[in-house]
Structures are given as structure tokens and as C-alpha cells.
Write a protein that holds these residues in place. Structure first.
Motif, short mmCIF file in Angstrom:
data_model
loop_
_atom_site.label_atom_id
_atom_site.label_comp_id
_atom_site.label_asym_id
_atom_site.label_seq_id
_atom_site.Cartn_x
_atom_site.Cartn_y
_atom_site.Cartn_z
N THR A 127 34.29 45.17 36.99
CA THR A 127 33.00 44.90 36.36
C THR A 127 33.24 44.56 34.89
OG1 THR A 127 32.64 47.17 35.65
CG2 THR A 127 31.91 46.57 37.88
N ASP A 128 32.21 44.08 34.22
CA ASP A 128 32.33 43.81 32.78
C ASP A 128 32.67 45.09 32.02
OD1 ASP A 128 31.74 41.19 33.31
OD2 ASP A 128 29.73 41.22 32.42
N LYS A 129 32.10 46.21 32.44
CA LYS A 129 32.39 47.49 31.76
C LYS A 129 33.84 47.91 32.02
CE LYS A 129 31.29 51.38 29.55
NZ LYS A 129 30.30 52.33 30.13
N ASP A 130 34.32 47.75 33.24
CA ASP A 130 35.73 48.04 33.54
C ASP A 130 36.64 47.22 32.62
OD1 ASP A 130 35.04 49.73 35.67
OD2 ASP A 130 35.25 48.14 37.17
N MET A 131 36.33 45.95 32.54
CA MET A 131 37.12 45.02 31.74
C MET A 131 37.18 45.48 30.28
SD MET A 131 36.39 40.93 31.49
CE MET A 131 34.72 41.17 30.87
N ASP A 175 37.50 35.28 36.31
CA ASP A 175 36.51 34.32 36.78
C ASP A 175 37.11 32.96 37.14
OD1 ASP A 175 34.77 36.38 36.27
OD2 ASP A 175 33.93 35.49 34.44
N GLY A 176 38.45 32.86 37.16
CA GLY A 176 39.11 31.65 37.61
C GLY A 176 39.15 30.51 36.61
N LYS A 177 39.10 30.82 35.33
CA LYS A 177 39.09 29.77 34.30
C LYS A 177 40.46 29.55 33.66
CE LYS A 177 34.23 30.57 33.13
NZ LYS A 177 33.28 30.97 32.06
N ARG A 178 41.46 30.32 34.06
CA ARG A 178 42.81 30.11 33.52
C ARG A 178 43.69 29.54 34.63
NH1 ARG A 178 45.08 32.81 28.95
NH2 ARG A 178 47.03 32.03 29.80
N ARG A 179 43.91 28.23 34.60
CA ARG A 179 44.60 27.57 35.71
C ARG A 179 46.07 27.95 35.80
NH1 ARG A 179 45.38 22.60 35.98
NH2 ARG A 179 44.95 21.99 33.83
N LEU A 207 42.35 52.94 34.50
CA LEU A 207 42.32 51.58 35.04
C LEU A 207 43.63 50.85 34.74
CD1 LEU A 207 38.68 50.53 34.12
CD2 LEU A 207 39.62 50.67 36.45
N TYR A 208 44.14 51.06 33.55
CA TYR A 208 45.41 50.42 33.17
C TYR A 208 46.54 50.94 34.05
CZ TYR A 208 49.26 48.49 30.51
OH TYR A 208 50.39 47.80 30.17
N ALA A 209 46.61 52.25 34.23
CA ALA A 209 47.67 52.85 35.04
C ALA A 209 47.59 52.40 36.49
CB ALA A 209 47.58 54.37 34.96
N ASP A 210 46.39 52.23 37.00
CA ASP A 210 46.21 51.88 38.40
C ASP A 210 46.39 50.38 38.67
OD1 ASP A 210 45.62 54.51 38.89
OD2 ASP A 210 43.45 54.22 39.03
N ASN A 211 46.18 49.54 37.67
CA ASN A 211 46.12 48.11 37.92
C ASN A 211 47.08 47.24 37.10
OD1 ASN A 211 43.50 47.67 39.69
ND2 ASN A 211 43.00 49.23 38.16
N CYS A 212 47.53 47.72 35.96
CA CYS A 212 48.22 46.84 35.02
C CYS A 212 49.67 47.24 34.73
CB CYS A 212 47.47 46.80 33.68
SG CYS A 212 45.70 46.53 33.84
#
Length: 244
Positions: free
Chosen positions: A211-215, A193-197, A152-157
Motif C-alpha cells: 500500500t502507499d502507507k507500506d511504501m 506501478d510499472g513505470k520503470r522499464r 517490511l524491509y526485513a521481510d521483503n528487501c
């Protein structure tokens, strides 16, 4: 001239939060907030390291004299973070571009000083050695969850945060290697979830379907990436001699 801080005791250093960040409603102004205003001013000032040490006394009550925060994620590790990232987060809190009502009063100029103080204290923090035993997630290397987090890190981050979470100084992407798992998990969730402006809209888009598990898996992975030895304190018992 440097502005000395008002030393205001234990409540005074409530978490600076670092950052991956953004909400979709505010995407158009993210770049402006990154490169303009007090952030830009502080970036172009010559830092006074000695005054930065004095200003950091305000921060040390919560982030600890070593800049390590707490492994339970209550307060993040600041030590070793990129100076531009630290400047931006402080300036964003002061300008109400990032919501942190607990820290806000203590980040104000009357508490820690003006843009010169931001330049000074961030120079001091950036040079602190990191905690060699940061808080980590539950899945050890070799477990299926660790391997999935790595993917997930390699693909997204990796494009923004780098191969081992080193971040990018020029683009204000934070260093996340060595950061506490619980702190990163909380910030990741807030960004998703959009809480960091003040979050980067590119990241919000990238992780919106996690998902929460992905996170948990991806943050577990990065919490376990080894930090270069030269960036770490000699031991978890190390004490900052500036505050002996």
C-alpha cells in the motif's frame, strides 16, 4: 583514449536515477540488459579517474559537485553508489531501456563521451564521500511506523539490498542506505506501478501489493539506517575540492 565531455551548462546534468527497477512486460530481457551491450563494455574498461572528474563536471550542475543531489529528492545522491549500478543506469538511459527524457540528451555520447567515459565518470562518482545528512522520512526510530517499516524491509528487501541497504555489486543491486527519502519513495512507486522499464522483475513482484502507507514506512526506515562513518563526508558543509 578517453573522450572528454562537452560541457553544456546547468541543464546538463539532469538526474541519473539510480535504481531499484522493471515492468512485467519486459521481464524476459532484464538479465540481458544487465550484463550485455554498453554496460558490459564499460565494465571491462580500465577507468581514467582524471577524465572521470572532467566528465562529472557535466553531472555536477544537478547532482552537485559533491554528488549529493538534493534532500527534497529532486535529484538523487550519486556519491558512494556502486560503480556497476551507475554504469547500468547511464547505459540504460542512453539505450532507451530506462525512460528519462530530461536526462537523455545529456547522457548521450555527444554530450559526455563513449563507453570509456562511462567507465571513467562512474569510477569518480563511486569514490565521492556521501552526504552525512541525507533526506529522511517523517517517522523517528521507536515509532510504530518506523518499526513496521523495519519489519517490511526485513521481510521483503534484505535479501537483495542487504542488512543495511548496502546493495550488491555483482548483481547490480543499488546501495540505498544514505539515499534521500523523497527520491527513493518516488522510484519505489514507479517500480510498483510499472513505470520503470529497466527494473528487476523480482522486485516488481515482491512489492506489487504494498500500500502507499507500506511504501512510505519501508522507505522511511531505510532512509534512517546509519551509513558507516568512513563513507561519509566530514560534515554537511563539506565542499568537493575538485570544483573549488
Amino acid at each position: 583514449m578517453s573522450v572528454k565531455p562537452v560541457i553544456i551548462g546547468l541543464a546538463a546534468a539532469v538526474a541519473i536515477g539510480l535504481s531499484f527497477s522493471v515492468t512485467a512486460a519486459d521481464t524476459s530481457s532484464w538479465k540481458e540488459k544487465t550484463v550485455s551491450g554498453e554496460t558490459d563494455e564499460a565494465m571491462h574498461l580500465e577507468p581514467d579517474y582524471e577524465n572521470g572528474r572532467d566528465v562529472y563536471e557535466v553531472c555536477s550542475a544537478c547532482h552537485m559537485p559533491e554528488g549529493w543531489g538534493f534532500t527534497d529528492g529532486t535529484f538523487p545522491q550519486l556519491a558512494g553508489q556502486h560503480r556497476p549500478v551507475l554504469i547500468k543506469q547511464l547505459a540504460d538511459i542512453r539505450a532507451l531501456n530506462r525512460d528519462n527524457p530530461t536526462m537523455y540528451p545529456f547522457a548521450l555520447p555527444e554530450s559526455i563521451g563513449d563507453a570509456q567515459a562511462l567507465a571513467d565518470v562512474t569510477a569518480y562518482i563511486a569514490k565521492l564521500k556521501m552526504n552525512p545528512e541525507n533526506g529522511k522520512g517523517e517517522w523517528a526510530e521507536g515509532t510504530p511506523e518506523f518499526e513496521q517499516g523495519k519489519k517490511l524491509y526485513a521481510d521483503n528487501c534484505v535479501r537483495c539490498h542487504g542488512d543495511h541497504g548496502e546493495g550488491n555489486v555483482e548483481k547490480f543491486y543499488p546501495r540505498i542506505e544514505g539515499q534521500h527519502y523523497a527520491y527513493m519513495l518516488r522510484q519505489f512507486e514507479w517500480i510498483r506501478d510499472g513505470k520503470r522499464r529497466n527494473a528487476n522483475p523480482d522486485m516488481v513482484e515482491q512489492i506489487k501489493n504494498f500500500t502507499d502507507k507500506d511504501m512510505k514506512m519501508v522507505i522511511n526506515y531505510i532512509s534512517r539506517v546509519p551509513v558507516k562513518k568512513e563513507d561519509l563526508a566530514p560534515s554537511a558543509d563539506w565542499k568537493n575540492p575538485d570544483f573549488d
